[in-house]
Write an enzyme that holds these catalytic residues in place. Structure first.
Site, PDB file in Angstrom:
ATOM      1  N   TRP A  60       0.846  -1.218   0.000  1.00 18.73           N
ATOM      2  CA  TRP A  60       0.000   0.000   0.000  1.00 18.73           C
ATOM      3  C   TRP A  60       0.867   1.249   0.000  1.00 18.73           C
ATOM      4  CZ3 TRP A  60      -5.295   0.249   2.934  1.00 18.73           C
ATOM      5  CH2 TRP A  60      -6.151  -0.718   2.398  1.00 18.73           C
ATOM      6  N   ASP A  78       4.021  -0.049  11.307  1.00 24.10           N
ATOM      7  CA  ASP A  78       3.657  -1.466  11.455  1.00 24.10           C
ATOM      8  C   ASP A  78       4.430  -2.063  12.620  1.00 24.10           C
ATOM      9  OD1 ASP A  78       2.169  -3.538   9.261  1.00 24.10           O
ATOM     10  OD2 ASP A  78       3.377  -4.487  10.834  1.00 24.10           O
ATOM     11  N   ASP A  96       3.425  -0.082  17.390  1.00 24.57           N
ATOM     12  CA  ASP A  96       2.002  -0.410  17.506  1.00 24.57           C
ATOM     13  C   ASP A  96       1.201   0.884  17.380  1.00 24.57           C
ATOM     14  OD1 ASP A  96      -0.533  -1.005  18.436  1.00 24.57           O
ATOM     15  OD2 ASP A  96       0.163  -2.296  20.051  1.00 24.57           O
ATOM     16  N   LYS A 160      -9.746  -1.729   6.362  1.00 31.04           N
ATOM     17  CA  LYS A 160     -10.259  -3.094   6.157  1.00 31.04           C
ATOM     18  C   LYS A 160     -11.051  -3.526   7.380  1.00 31.04           C
ATOM     19  CE  LYS A 160      -7.287  -6.560   6.392  1.00 31.04           C
ATOM     20  NZ  LYS A 160      -6.111  -7.180   5.785  1.00 31.04           N
TER      21      LYS A 160
END
Ligand SMILES: C[S@@+](CC[C@H](N)C(=O)[O-])C[C@H]1O[C@@H](n2cnc3c(N)ncnc32)[C@H](O)[C@@H]1O
Length: 238
Positions: A60, A78, A96, A160
């Protein structure tokens, strides 16, 4: 290697988008999901500032960089490290995104407020549908809350979500903060997968309300809770 693993590898070799990603040097087949969603909803535009929550291995990031061009800026985060993409205007940090301190790091990297926040993050999969659906919705809520801290007014958010009965409430929540909300499944998303995407446009500028905050639990506590829950479900199924 088990039979299931072999089947999975064979299936992947036949997968159109997997092969296309390899051919075109994208780090993931997911890059095409972003391109397809962008075609339909016009989310990322040239010159935009984009934040990618859960960006490894970087498909992405590559797609977003192509869409924003030289004048835009992309920053991702990530839990896993992301190998450099070799562009001056693409940064990735390891951490995180549900932790406040990491959002501060992102804010410090941004040249201005973001135009777009995207998230393809998946929760840890337990294999129990209800748990995975609930965890996915919680992760999206957290990402949405973060988006309200990072976005300009009229900014866009895309994430998502594993489709299920909690999606209706998620859409209602999104409608408190964004003028337009859609749910869509791009062609590159496997038919058998429950994943879909929530697309939110025109951030109103409204601050995240106390009542919408989700309880952020420490990872260790989270695992303990889930282990207990899984034991209970197993006992019920006996
Ligand atoms: C499906 S992958 C993303 C793929 C990416 N869109 C691409 O095209 O390369 C989901 C990622 O979300 C990350 N993730 C999940 N929860 C996270 C969290 N709380 N903080 C940071 N990353 C997270 C995982 O480590 C994983 O790499």
């Amino acid at each position: 290697m088990g039979r299931k693993d072999k089947r999975w590898i064979l299936k992947r070799k036949k997968d159109f988008y997997y092969n296309l990603a390899k051919k075109l040097n994208y780090r993931s087949r997911a890059a095409f999901k972003l391109f397809q969603l962008n075609e339909k909803f016009n989310i990322i535009k040239p010159g935009n500032i984009v934040v990618d929550l859960g960006c490894a291995p970087g498909g992405w990031l590559q797609a977003a960089r192509e869409l924003v061009g030289e004048k835009g800026f992309v920053v991702g985060i990530d839990l896993q490290p992301v190998k450099s993409l070799g562009y001056d205007n693409v940064k990735a940090i390891k951490g995180d995104f549900t932790l406040e301190e990491n959002i501060l790091k992102i804010k410090n990297l941004l040249p201005d407020k973001a135009d777009v926040v995207i998230s393809d993050a998946s929760p840890n999969i337990s294999g129990y549908w209800d748990i995975d659906h609930a965890r996915s919705v919680d992760l999206v809520k957290t990402a949405m809350q973060i988006s309200t801290e990072l976005l300009k007014e009229r900014g866009r958010f895309l994430a998502k979500v594993f489709y299920g009965d909690m999606v209706d409430d998620l859409v209602k929540l999104a409608e408190k903060y964004f003028e337009k909300v859609y749910i869509s499944k791009p062609r590159a998303s496997r038919k058998e997968s429950a994943e879909s995407y929530i697309i939110c446009k025109r951030y109103t500028g409204k601050k995240w309300e106390e009542e919408d905050k989700i309880k952020r639990i420490k990872k260790e506590e989270n695992n303990e809770d889930d282990e207990l829950l899984i034991k209970k479900i197993r006992a019920m199924k006996k």
